[in-house]
Motif scaffolding. Structure first.
Motif: not given
Length: 208
Positions: A43-65
Motif C-alpha cells: 500500500l505504501g508503495a502504491a501511495i508513493g506512485v500515486y504521489c508521482a502521478a499527482r505531481v505530473l498532473g495525472k489521475k491515478a487510482q489504486i486497486v485494493l479489494n
C-alpha cells in the motif's frame, strides 16, 4: 567497493525515475496495484506512485479489494475530507472497466502476475511497469515497458521513496503519504534490523 555499488545504484534509481516519468506523462491515467491481500509495504508503495502521478498532473487510482485490519488505519488516512479523490481506491470490477490502451498499469511489491490484485488487468493495456524488491522466478509479467527489480532493496517503499526524489524537484509529500511509505519500510525491515542498507536509511530520512 561499497561506495561504487552505492553510486551505481543511485544512477540506476535516477535512470528508472526518469523512465517512469516519461511513461506516466505519455498516458492518460495510472492504475496502480500491489499483490492481493495487500500489506503495508504494498500500500505504501502504491501511495508513493500515486504521489508521482499527482505531481505530473495525472489521475491515478489504486486497486485494493480487501482492506485487512493492519491496513485499515492507513487507508482511513486517505479520505475525501483530507482532500483525496473518492475513487482513489477501486476494486477489480471498476479497474477492468476503466483500463484501456491509454492506461499505465503500475505493479508494485510483486513481479508475479498471479499474485497481483487483478491479474486480468495485465491484459487490458500494453503499458505495464513493475517495481519490486522480490527476486524474479519463472512466472513473470510479460513485456513490461519498464521493469525495476531490486532484490537488495529492503522494501517496495524504499524503492519508491528513492524514485520520488528523482522524479521532479517538486515532490511534496503530505504527512499521511510519507507515514504510509515509512511504515512499509519499518515493517518490511522489522524496524530496520533486516535487509537494511545505507539506501534504506536515506529513504527513511527523506520520508521523515
Amino acid at each position: 567497493t561499497n561506495k561504487q555499488v552505492e553510486r551505481n545504484n543511485r544512477v540506476k534509481a535516477r535512470v528508472k525515475a526518469h523512465a517512469l516519468r516519461e511513461v506516466i506523462e505519455s498516458r492518460e491515467h495510472v492504475i496502480i496495484m500491489g499483490h492481493s491481500i495487500s500489506d503495508v509495504d504494498s500500500l505504501g508503495a502504491a501511495i508513493g506512485v500515486y504521489c508521482a502521478a499527482r505531481v505530473l498532473g495525472k489521475k491515478a487510482q489504486i486497486v485494493l479489494n480487501e482492506v485487512t485490519t493492519s491496513l485499515r488505519p492507513l487507508v482511513e488516512c486517505f479520505t475525501e475530507e483530507k482532500g483525496y479523490p473518492a475513487d482513489l481506491f477501486i476494486k477489480n470490477e471498476e479497474a477492468l472497466l476503466i483500463t484501456n490502451k491509454n492506461t499505465l498499469v503500475m505493479v508494485v511489491d510483486t513481479n508475479r502476475p498471479s499474485y497481483t490484485e487483478c491479474p486480468e488487468l495485465l491484459n487490458r493495456t500494453d503499458t505495464i511497469c513493475v517495481f519490486d524488491h522480490h527476486r524474479q522466478n519463472s512466472e513473470v509479467i510479460e513485456n513490461p515497458v519498464l521493469s525495476y527489480i531490486e532484490p537488495y532493496a529492503s522494501s517496495a517503499c524504499e524503492m519508491v521513496a528513492e524514485i520520488l526524489q528523482y522524479i521532479t524537484d517538486s515532490v511534496k509529500l503530505r504527512p499521511e503519504e510519507a507515514d504510509a511509505m515509512y511504515a512499509g519500510i519499518v515493517i518490511d525491515t522489522n524496524n530496520f534490523t533486516n535487509q537494511t542498507g545505507v539506501r534504506t536509511f536515506e529513504a527513511a530520512a527523506f520520508l521523515r
